[in-house]
Design a protein around this motif. Structure first.
Motif, PDB file in Angstrom:
ATOM      1  N   UNK A  44       0.846  -1.195   0.000  1.00  0.00           N
ATOM      2  CA  UNK A  44       0.000   0.000   0.000  1.00  0.00           C
ATOM      3  C   UNK A  44       0.881   1.245   0.000  1.00  0.00           C
ATOM      4  N   UNK A  45       0.388   2.295  -0.639  1.00  0.00           N
ATOM      5  CA  UNK A  45       1.043   3.594  -0.623  1.00  0.00           C
ATOM      6  C   UNK A  45       0.111   4.572   0.080  1.00  0.00           C
ATOM      7  N   UNK A  46       0.558   5.163   1.162  1.00  0.00           N
ATOM      8  CA  UNK A  46      -0.289   6.061   1.935  1.00  0.00           C
ATOM      9  C   UNK A  46      -0.078   7.506   1.491  1.00  0.00           C
ATOM     10  N   UNK A  47      -1.141   8.119   0.974  1.00  0.00           N
ATOM     11  CA  UNK A  47      -1.128   9.541   0.660  1.00  0.00           C
ATOM     12  C   UNK A  47      -1.910  10.296   1.728  1.00  0.00           C
ATOM     13  N   UNK A  48      -1.723  11.606   1.835  1.00  0.00           N
ATOM     14  CA  UNK A  48      -2.531  12.379   2.772  1.00  0.00           C
ATOM     15  C   UNK A  48      -4.024  12.197   2.485  1.00  0.00           C
ATOM     16  N   UNK A  49      -4.838  12.158   3.533  1.00  0.00           N
ATOM     17  CA  UNK A  49      -6.279  11.982   3.354  1.00  0.00           C
ATOM     18  C   UNK A  49      -6.886  13.195   2.659  1.00  0.00           C
ATOM     19  N   UNK A  50      -8.078  13.005   2.090  1.00  0.00           N
ATOM     20  CA  UNK A  50      -8.718  14.060   1.314  1.00  0.00           C
ATOM     21  C   UNK A  50      -8.920  15.346   2.078  1.00  0.00           C
ATOM     22  N   UNK A  51      -9.318  15.235   3.345  1.00  0.00           N
ATOM     23  CA  UNK A  51      -9.551  16.434   4.148  1.00  0.00           C
ATOM     24  C   UNK A  51      -8.277  17.247   4.308  1.00  0.00           C
ATOM     25  N   UNK A  52      -7.147  16.577   4.503  1.00  0.00           N
ATOM     26  CA  UNK A  52      -5.861  17.280   4.637  1.00  0.00           C
ATOM     27  C   UNK A  52      -5.465  17.956   3.331  1.00  0.00           C
ATOM     28  N   UNK A  53      -5.749  17.278   2.210  1.00  0.00           N
ATOM     29  CA  UNK A  53      -5.424  17.879   0.917  1.00  0.00           C
ATOM     30  C   UNK A  53      -6.222  19.159   0.695  1.00  0.00           C
ATOM     31  N   UNK A  54      -7.515  19.124   1.019  1.00  0.00           N
ATOM     32  CA  UNK A  54      -8.346  20.316   0.831  1.00  0.00           C
ATOM     33  C   UNK A  54      -7.920  21.441   1.768  1.00  0.00           C
ATOM     34  N   UNK A  55      -7.457  21.058   2.957  1.00  0.00           N
ATOM     35  CA  UNK A  55      -7.015  22.069   3.925  1.00  0.00           C
ATOM     36  C   UNK A  55      -5.757  22.796   3.463  1.00  0.00           C
ATOM     37  N   UNK A  56      -5.069  22.237   2.476  1.00  0.00           N
ATOM     38  CA  UNK A  56      -3.886  22.926   1.944  1.00  0.00           C
ATOM     39  C   UNK A  56      -4.264  24.123   1.088  1.00  0.00           C
ATOM     40  N   UNK A  57      -5.474  24.121   0.535  1.00  0.00           N
ATOM     41  CA  UNK A  57      -5.930  25.174  -0.382  1.00  0.00           C
ATOM     42  C   UNK A  57      -4.958  25.344  -1.551  1.00  0.00           C
ATOM     43  N   UNK A  58      -4.341  24.241  -1.976  1.00  0.00           N
ATOM     44  CA  UNK A  58      -3.260  24.333  -2.954  1.00  0.00           C
ATOM     45  C   UNK A  58      -3.474  23.301  -4.062  1.00  0.00           C
ATOM     46  N   UNK A  59      -4.347  23.590  -5.019  1.00  0.00           N
ATOM     47  CA  UNK A  59      -4.629  22.605  -6.079  1.00  0.00           C
ATOM     48  C   UNK A  59      -3.409  22.261  -6.935  1.00  0.00           C
ATOM     49  N   UNK A  60      -2.476  23.196  -7.089  1.00  0.00           N
ATOM     50  CA  UNK A  60      -1.270  22.923  -7.882  1.00  0.00           C
ATOM     51  C   UNK A  60      -0.433  21.824  -7.222  1.00  0.00           C
ATOM     52  N   UNK A  61      -0.265  21.929  -5.918  1.00  0.00           N
ATOM     53  CA  UNK A  61       0.507  20.932  -5.179  1.00  0.00           C
ATOM     54  C   UNK A  61      -0.202  19.573  -5.195  1.00  0.00           C
TER      55      UNK A  61
END
Length: 418
Positions: A44-61
C-alpha cells in the motif's frame, strides 16, 4: 476481485474476463483501492487523506502529488484508482469524512479536479465516488437521502459536476444509498439525465461493491440481483461477482431473464458494453500486450511413491476432498490440461475478504479469494493448469484467514482437434 487476468491482489477486473470475450481481443482492465493511495494485497502507498489535501488550499501541489500517483498506477498496470471520494462533509461523525474533501462544494470540486487531473497526467484514471449523497457510513445500504433538487444540484452534485466538465474522469462509482426512494445504482436521473445528458459525461459508471438496486421507474424493494434496472439507468458495471462468475451467473441476477421477458432490451446492454469498451480504448490497458494469463500453467509432479497425505485419484475420484484439514495428495495417471473448480465457504458478511493459496509440491498453483458467504458453500471456477503424470502434494496456505475449502475439482479440458 484478485482476478488472475490483472495485477495480483487488486480490487477488481472488468472487460474481457470470460474466455469468449477475451477471444474477441477485449482485454481485462484493472482497478485498485483507494482514495488515500494505491492498495494491493501486501502493498500500500499512503497519501494524505482528502480532508488534509483540501485544507492545503493548494490545487497545484495536489495535482503534482497525484501525478506521481498516476505514474504508480501506470507502472503497476492499474487502469483506474477507486478514488478520490468527493462527497460533501455533512456531519462530523460520517465514517468516510477522512476521504472526502470539505463541506464546501467549490473547494471540494477544485481539489477533485486537481486530484483526478494529476492521475490523468500520470497516465491512468481516477474513479470519483460515491455518486451521490453518501452522507453517513452507518446503514449506508438503507438510509434514504431525502433532499430537494435545488440542494442536490447546488451542494451535493457540484463536486462531481466540476470533475466531469473538466474532462479529468472517465470512471465514476455510484453510492449504496437510495435518494428520494431510488437507489443510486439504478437511478436514471443521476446516471443518465444529469450525468450524461446534461454534463456530457462519456465514461463508465460502476456500482459500489455488492450494491443493491430497485426499479428504475417505480422504485420499491431493493435487491443486489436487480441488474436489469442498473443497466436501464445506464450504470454499466456491477461490482463484483465471483471470479468467472459472470459466465455462470453466480449471483443469480435478473439480466438474462429480463431480456427474455422483454423488460430489458439488447440495445440497452449494447449501450453499456459500448461504454465499457470505449473506456478500455482510453485506458493504459489498451497499450499492454494482450496476453491470456488464464492459459494452462505447467506444474511438475513428484514420483508416485512420494505421496504424503490422503490420496485422491484425478480420474477416479474427480475431486480432492479436504476432510481432515489443509493437506491432500492428487494422483494423476493421464497428463493433460485441467480447469480448477473449488467449493468454499467463509463465515463472514460480504464486506469481509479472505484469501488462501493452494500450493502444489511447494509451488503456488492457484489463489482462492472470496468475500464473506455468510457460511454458505459456493463454487468458484478458477484458472487452468497442465499436470504431468505423477503425484501432487497439495497444501492450503492461509493468507487472510477464514476460507473453508471442502474440495478442489480438476476438470479435464478435452483436446482440440487440429
Amino acid at each position: 476481485m484478485s482476478n488472475p487476468r490483472v495485477t495480483t491482489g487488486t480490487a477488481s477486473a472488468f472487460g474481457g474476463l470470460s474466455d469468449t470475450l477475451f477471444a474477441y481481443g477485449i482485454p481485462a482492465a484493472c482497478c485498485a483501492d483507494g482514495p488515500s493511495g494505491l492498495r494491493m494485497e501486501g502493498k500500500a502507498t499512503q497519501l494524505p487523506i482528502g480532508t488534509a489535501l483540501a485544507a492545503s488550499w493548494n490545487p497545484k501541489l495536489v495535482r503534482e502529488l497525484y501525478t506521481m500517483e498516476g505514474q504508480e498506477l501506470y507502472r503497476n498496470d492499474v487502469d483506474t484508482l477507486l478514488g478520490p471520494g468527493v462527497n460533501i462533509h455533512r456531519h462530523p461523525l460520517n465514517g468516510r469524512n477522512f476521504e472526502y474533501y470539505s463541506e464546501d462544494p467549490y473547494l471540494s470540486g477544485t481539489i477533485a479536479v486537481a486530484s483526478t487531473g494529476g492521475i490523468k497526467d500520470g497516465g491512468a484514471w481516477g474513479t470519483i465516488k460515491h455518486f451521490a449523497l453518501n452522507g453517513q457510513e452507518s446503514h449506508r445500504f438503507k438510509i434514504d437521502a431525502v433532499c430537494s433538487e435545488r440542494a442536490i444540484r447546488q451542494i451535493y452534485l457540484k463536486t462531481f459536476e466540476m470533475a466531469v466538465k473538466a474532462g479529468t474522469v472517465k470512471t465514476l462509482m455510484t453510492a449504496y444509498n437510495p435518494i428520494n426512494g431510488h437507489w443510486a445504482a439504478s437511478n436514471y436521473d443521476l446516471c443518465t439525465t444529469i450525468l450524461r445528458n446534461e454534463w456530457g459525461y462519456d465514461g463508465i459508471v460502476m456500482t459500489d461493491w455488492w450494491a443493491k438496486m430497485n426499479d428504475v421507474v417505480e422504485g420499491g424493494e431493493e435487491s443486489n440481483k436487480d441488474t436489469r434496472d442498473m443497466v436501464r439507468s445506464q450504470n454499466d458495471l456491477y461490482m463484483v461477482v465471483n471470479n468467472n462468475g459472470a459466465e455462470v451467473n453466480s449471483n443469480n441476477d435478473n439480466t438474462e431473464e429480463s431480456v427474455k421477458e422483454g423488460k430489458l432490451t439488447v440495445g440497452e446492454l449494447q449501450r453499456a458494453a459500448i461504454n465499457i469498451c470505449n473506456f478500455i480504448l482510453s485506458a493504459p490497458v489498451i497499450e499492454r500486450e494482450l496476453v491470456d494469463t488464464d492459459v494452462a500453467k505447467h506444474y511438475d509432479s513428484v514420483p508416485n511413491d512420494q505421496a504424503k497425505y490422503e490420496v485422491f485419484n484425478i480420474e477416479k475420484d474427480n475431486k480432492v476432498m479436504f476432510n481432515s484439514g489443509a493437506e491432500a495428495t492428487l494422483e494423476v495417471e493421464d497428463e493433460g490440461e485441467y480447469t480448477i473448480i473449488v467449493n468454499i465457504a467463509f463465515d463472514k458478511s460480504n464486506l469481509s475478504q479472505s484469501t488462501v493459496n493452494v500450493n502444489a509440491n511447494g509451488t503456488t498453483m492457484v489463489v482462492i479469494q472470496t468475500n464473506g458467504t455468510d457460511g454458505n458453500w459456493i463454487t468458484q471456477k478458477l484458472c487452468k493448469v497442465k499436470l504431468d503424470k505423477g503425484v501432487y502434494n497439495l497444501k492450503l496456505e492461509e493468507v487472510l484467514a477464514g476460507i473453508k475449502v471442502k474440495y478442489i475439482q480438476f476438470k479435464k479440458i478435452p483436446k482440440k482437434n487440429k
